[in-house]
Design a protein around this motif. Structure first.
Motif, PDB file in Angstrom:
ATOM      1  N   LEU A 130      53.808 -15.783  16.856  1.00  0.00           N
ATOM      2  CA  LEU A 130      55.100 -15.178  17.173  1.00  0.00           C
ATOM      3  C   LEU A 130      56.247 -16.123  16.813  1.00  0.00           C
ATOM      4  CD1 LEU A 130      56.681 -12.834  18.458  1.00  0.00           C
ATOM      5  CD2 LEU A 130      56.409 -13.972  20.669  1.00  0.00           C
ATOM      6  N   VAL A 131      56.090 -17.402  17.116  1.00  0.00           N
ATOM      7  CA  VAL A 131      57.137 -18.385  16.783  1.00  0.00           C
ATOM      8  C   VAL A 131      57.318 -18.478  15.274  1.00  0.00           C
ATOM      9  CG1 VAL A 131      57.780 -20.819  16.912  1.00  0.00           C
ATOM     10  CG2 VAL A 131      56.759 -19.711  18.894  1.00  0.00           C
ATOM     11  N   GLY A 132      56.209 -18.503  14.526  1.00  0.00           N
ATOM     12  CA  GLY A 132      56.297 -18.570  13.079  1.00  0.00           C
ATOM     13  C   GLY A 132      56.951 -17.343  12.473  1.00  0.00           C
ATOM     14  N   LEU A 183      52.954 -10.569  10.183  1.00  0.00           N
ATOM     15  CA  LEU A 183      53.010 -12.028  10.100  1.00  0.00           C
ATOM     16  C   LEU A 183      52.633 -12.681  11.429  1.00  0.00           C
ATOM     17  CD1 LEU A 183      56.239 -12.526   7.957  1.00  0.00           C
ATOM     18  CD2 LEU A 183      53.874 -12.965   7.287  1.00  0.00           C
ATOM     19  N   THR A 184      53.005 -12.058  12.531  1.00  0.00           N
ATOM     20  CA  THR A 184      52.631 -12.594  13.845  1.00  0.00           C
ATOM     21  C   THR A 184      51.118 -12.677  13.983  1.00  0.00           C
ATOM     22  OG1 THR A 184      54.643 -11.706  14.864  1.00  0.00           O
ATOM     23  CG2 THR A 184      52.820 -12.249  16.329  1.00  0.00           C
ATOM     24  N   VAL A 185      50.434 -11.607  13.584  1.00  0.00           N
ATOM     25  CA  VAL A 185      48.965 -11.579  13.675  1.00  0.00           C
ATOM     26  C   VAL A 185      48.341 -12.587  12.714  1.00  0.00           C
ATOM     27  CG1 VAL A 185      46.916 -10.149  13.340  1.00  0.00           C
ATOM     28  CG2 VAL A 185      48.930  -9.191  14.469  1.00  0.00           C
ATOM     29  N   ILE A 186      48.834 -12.615  11.474  1.00  0.00           N
ATOM     30  CA  ILE A 186      48.243 -13.491  10.458  1.00  0.00           C
ATOM     31  C   ILE A 186      48.439 -14.961  10.819  1.00  0.00           C
ATOM     32  CG2 ILE A 186      48.484 -14.269   8.065  1.00  0.00           C
ATOM     33  CD1 ILE A 186      49.009 -11.367   7.310  1.00  0.00           C
ATOM     34  N   LEU A 187      49.652 -15.326  11.203  1.00  0.00           N
ATOM     35  CA  LEU A 187      49.921 -16.726  11.549  1.00  0.00           C
ATOM     36  C   LEU A 187      49.170 -17.149  12.810  1.00  0.00           C
ATOM     37  CD1 LEU A 187      53.743 -16.858  10.762  1.00  0.00           C
ATOM     38  CD2 LEU A 187      51.917 -18.024   9.511  1.00  0.00           C
ATOM     39  N   GLY A 188      48.947 -16.203  13.717  1.00  0.00           N
ATOM     40  CA  GLY A 188      48.145 -16.525  14.890  1.00  0.00           C
ATOM     41  C   GLY A 188      46.669 -16.695  14.567  1.00  0.00           C
ATOM     42  N   PHE A 189      46.218 -16.041  13.475  1.00  0.00           N
ATOM     43  CA  PHE A 189      44.810 -16.112  13.100  1.00  0.00           C
ATOM     44  C   PHE A 189      44.496 -17.341  12.254  1.00  0.00           C
ATOM     45  CE2 PHE A 189      41.385 -15.072  10.093  1.00  0.00           C
ATOM     46  CZ  PHE A 189      40.353 -14.807  10.981  1.00  0.00           C
ATOM     47  N   GLN A 223      60.895 -18.675  -1.435  1.00  0.00           N
ATOM     48  CA  GLN A 223      59.453 -18.836  -1.578  1.00  0.00           C
ATOM     49  C   GLN A 223      58.785 -19.475  -0.369  1.00  0.00           C
ATOM     50  OE1 GLN A 223      58.308 -20.696  -5.376  1.00  0.00           O
ATOM     51  NE2 GLN A 223      60.329 -20.171  -6.129  1.00  0.00           N
ATOM     52  N   CYS A 224      59.547 -20.178   0.460  1.00  0.00           N
ATOM     53  CA  CYS A 224      58.936 -20.989   1.523  1.00  0.00           C
ATOM     54  C   CYS A 224      58.661 -20.206   2.799  1.00  0.00           C
ATOM     55  CB  CYS A 224      59.839 -22.186   1.852  1.00  0.00           C
ATOM     56  SG  CYS A 224      61.216 -21.807   2.969  1.00  0.00           S
ATOM     57  N   GLN A 225      58.798 -18.881   2.778  1.00  0.00           N
ATOM     58  CA  GLN A 225      58.704 -18.110   4.021  1.00  0.00           C
ATOM     59  C   GLN A 225      57.368 -18.306   4.733  1.00  0.00           C
ATOM     60  OE1 GLN A 225      60.311 -13.941   3.699  1.00  0.00           O
ATOM     61  NE2 GLN A 225      60.553 -14.512   1.571  1.00  0.00           N
ATOM     62  N   PHE A 226      56.263 -18.030   4.041  1.00  0.00           N
ATOM     63  CA  PHE A 226      54.965 -18.159   4.707  1.00  0.00           C
ATOM     64  C   PHE A 226      54.654 -19.617   5.021  1.00  0.00           C
ATOM     65  CE2 PHE A 226      50.280 -18.335   4.777  1.00  0.00           C
ATOM     66  CZ  PHE A 226      50.057 -17.439   5.811  1.00  0.00           C
ATOM     67  N   SER A 227      55.052 -20.524   4.130  1.00  0.00           N
ATOM     68  CA  SER A 227      54.845 -21.950   4.392  1.00  0.00           C
ATOM     69  C   SER A 227      55.615 -22.391   5.633  1.00  0.00           C
ATOM     70  CB  SER A 227      55.286 -22.776   3.183  1.00  0.00           C
ATOM     71  OG  SER A 227      54.561 -22.424   2.034  1.00  0.00           O
ATOM     72  N   LEU A 228      56.795 -21.794   5.847  1.00  0.00           N
ATOM     73  CA  LEU A 228      57.567 -22.108   7.053  1.00  0.00           C
ATOM     74  C   LEU A 228      56.829 -21.661   8.308  1.00  0.00           C
ATOM     75  CD1 LEU A 228      60.262 -23.103   8.307  1.00  0.00           C
ATOM     76  CD2 LEU A 228      61.117 -20.769   8.034  1.00  0.00           C
ATOM     77  N   GLY A 229      56.242 -20.463   8.258  1.00  0.00           N
ATOM     78  CA  GLY A 229      55.440 -20.002   9.395  1.00  0.00           C
ATOM     79  C   GLY A 229      54.269 -20.925   9.668  1.00  0.00           C
TER      80      GLY A 229
END
Length: 309
Positions: free
Chosen positions: A4-6, A53-59, A98-104
């Motif tokens: 969620l934070v990411g 993204l919340t689910v993916i970054l948590g996984f 480009q850094c969106q997912f890397s930021l998460g």
């Protein structure tokens, strides 16, 4: 909670980038209809993207998140060092998109590092999630307000927020850059520490870091060459496939099956970030083209002036 934070961090970045590009487009073209049509973005798509993204970054595990962070840090540093001096601003804007997912992933591994072994980690994570949710909602409200009212308020001097963006809107990009640099600086330290925890000896660490460093270096060199030859959203998607494909091959060699699974999930996360952000990519490339065109025109005018003199 870390997911969620990411996701909130990605939402803040995207909304502030949209505000900056919208204000820049208004100041350059002063065309209300054209800018609004290009910056329109469905609220439903944003909500779906946020929860995916919340689910993916948590996984995604902290080890794979650390690898993604280190890869982006190396790529960003190489891009800044090799970019021509007259295109530093263009490459910076494209890097932010480009850094969106890397930021998460940076928030993921940083929170894992900071809260590891803490007796009340859940309470701290809950506080971080609440604060990030508040910031994301405020930035989303700011973007929707600017998109709807900035063309009117900026000319009539009616709204304090819009007047502030009119006078200091150019400071949004340096502010974002400072926050991103700070975030990835902390995340890179957390990433190295998180990866080293999995090794029992120096030999095991060297067996992992040596191919990782060689793979990252070759990958970054290749991607910089491709980025100079190709532009556009399709080129960025191709780069994502190359980057994560390289990490996938590396994890098949020196990683675990859990790492392989998490990298495959990262493909979905990168797609969930870049596909709904086509408006940002188009605006970034258009802004780069406008800057280049103005630079050429300025050079031609200077030459004509010298001939007249």
């Amino acid at each position: 909670m870390t997911g969620l934070v990411g996701a909130c961090g990605i939402s803040v970045l995207c909304n502030l980038l949209r505000v900056y590009l919208f204000v820049e487009a208004q100041s350059i073209t002063d065309s209300k209809d054209d800018t609004k049509s290009k910056s329109s973005h469905g609220g439903l798509i944003q909500k779906i993207q946020f929860w995916i993204l919340t689910v993916i970054l948590g996984f995604v595990g902290s080890r794979v998140a650390s690898l993604v962070v280190l890869e982006f840090c190396l790529r960003a540093l190489s891009s800044r060092l090799t970019a021509p001096s007259d295109k530093q601003g263009d490459s910076l804007l494209q890097l932010l998109v480009q850094c969106q997912f890397s930021l998460g992933c940076a928030f993921n591994c940083s929170l894992h590092f900071l809260h590891e072994g803490a007796p009340q980690a859940w309470l701290s994570l809950l506080l971080a999630a609440g604060l990030s949710w508040f910031l994301a909602s405020q930035c989303s409200r700011l973007w929707h307000h600017v998109k709807a009212m900035y063309p009117i308020h900026s000319t009539q001097r009616y709204c304090g927020v819009c007047i502030g963006l009119l006078t200091t809107g150019t400071s949004v990009l340096p502010f974002l850059c400072s926050i991103i640099i700070l975030t990835f600086s902390v995340a890179s330290i957390a990433a190295v520490s998180s990866i080293n925890q999995h090794f029992l000896s120096t030999t095991e660490a060297l067996r992992f870091w040596t191919p990782l460093t060689i793979c990252y270096t070759l990958l970054v060199i290749y991607m910089n060459d491709e980025q100079h030859r190709q532009t556009g959203g399709q080129a960025l998607l191709n780069m994502v496939i190359v980057r994560l494909g390289g990490l996938l091959v590396l994890m098949l060699t020196v990683g675990t099956w859990a790492d392989v699974l998490h990298i495959q999930v990262c493909f979905i996360g990168e797609a969930a970030c870049l596909l709904p952000a086509q408006d940002l990519l188009d605006s970034a490339f258009k802004d780069a083209a406008d800057v280049s065109r103005r630079s050429v025109m300025k050079t031609e005018n200077q030459r004509r002036q010298k001939k007249l003199d």
